[in-house]
Design a protein around this motif. Sequence first.
Motif, short mmCIF file in Angstrom:
data_model
loop_
_atom_site.label_atom_id
_atom_site.label_comp_id
_atom_site.label_asym_id
_atom_site.label_seq_id
_atom_site.Cartn_x
_atom_site.Cartn_y
_atom_site.Cartn_z
N ALA A 108 0.83 -1.21 0.00
CA ALA A 108 0.00 0.00 0.00
C ALA A 108 0.86 1.26 0.00
N ARG A 109 1.92 1.26 0.81
CA ARG A 109 2.81 2.43 0.87
C ARG A 109 3.56 2.60 -0.44
N TYR A 110 4.04 1.50 -1.01
CA TYR A 110 4.80 1.58 -2.25
C TYR A 110 3.95 2.18 -3.38
N TYR A 111 2.72 1.66 -3.55
CA TYR A 111 1.89 2.13 -4.65
C TYR A 111 1.37 3.55 -4.41
N ARG A 112 1.23 3.93 -3.15
CA ARG A 112 0.75 5.28 -2.85
C ARG A 112 1.86 6.31 -2.97
N LEU A 113 3.06 5.95 -2.56
CA LEU A 113 4.13 6.94 -2.44
C LEU A 113 5.21 6.86 -3.53
N LEU A 114 5.44 5.66 -4.07
CA LEU A 114 6.60 5.50 -4.94
C LEU A 114 6.29 5.03 -6.36
N HIS A 115 5.27 4.21 -6.51
CA HIS A 115 5.03 3.59 -7.81
C HIS A 115 4.63 4.61 -8.86
N ASN A 116 5.23 4.46 -10.05
CA ASN A 116 4.91 5.31 -11.18
C ASN A 116 5.17 4.49 -12.45
N LYS A 117 4.18 4.37 -13.32
CA LYS A 117 4.31 3.51 -14.50
C LYS A 117 5.45 3.96 -15.41
N GLU A 118 5.59 5.27 -15.57
CA GLU A 118 6.66 5.78 -16.43
C GLU A 118 8.03 5.44 -15.85
N ASP A 119 8.16 5.57 -14.53
CA ASP A 119 9.42 5.22 -13.88
C ASP A 119 9.75 3.74 -14.07
N GLN A 120 8.75 2.88 -13.92
CA GLN A 120 8.98 1.45 -14.10
C GLN A 120 9.40 1.13 -15.54
N LEU A 121 8.80 1.82 -16.50
CA LEU A 121 9.17 1.61 -17.90
C LEU A 121 10.62 2.06 -18.14
N ILE A 122 10.97 3.22 -17.60
CA ILE A 122 12.34 3.72 -17.76
C ILE A 122 13.34 2.76 -17.14
#
Length: 213
Positions: free
Chosen positions: A127-141
């Motif tokens: 929950a903390r990761y997806y709320r505070l850190l996760h970003n689709k563009e970042d994961q793609l990069i």
Amino acid sequence: MDRLVAFGCSYTYGHGLPDCIMAKGRAGKKPSKLAWPYLLAKKLDKEVYNAGIPGTSNKLIMDTIINFPFKPTDTVVILWTYLSRHCILSHKKLEPGSKLDNEVSVLPNGNLHTFIGTYDPKSLMSARYYRLLHNKEDQLIMTNHYISYVRLYLEKHNIPNLQTTIKKLDHPLIYDIDWGDLAHNYPLTPDGHIGVEAQEELTNRIYKRMTEG
């Protein structure tokens, strides 16, 4: 005999295939002989080393590759996984008698691994990761960086390799296997993984690319 070394997630390991499923939907203790690494190795007349890890992230695939004890005659094929998966890695070995958190596991090489999969509201870390850190563009990069770094690493060690992915990526090193066709037009296993026919077709597509270019 030369080896084919395969890296990826449950689709590489063969989770869900008839010889790789246990109670409560868990993966079998050994990789499936019906999954593409075994089938491809047979076509190429090579031994197979299936280094697939069910539920793995692209970050862990990259780390597994650069810490793998390759032989000079190995050939590598990588099936990168979903961008949404994440993990926290540690190369510290498990101390005898240590207790693990529910989200911490021990990898086959003894390293600790904290897995963060798709969003799970029951998991505080997720929950903390997806709320505070996760970003689709970042994961793609980051996945594009993993792909490029792995190619440089393998080429430095003169190891032939082919990289593909279950997520269509616009990356010059990725061979597009049309995962959407495999996942939607072939029967799935009862637990939702690609089935025997799709594994055979995936094998044929990779083999054709490796032998015909």
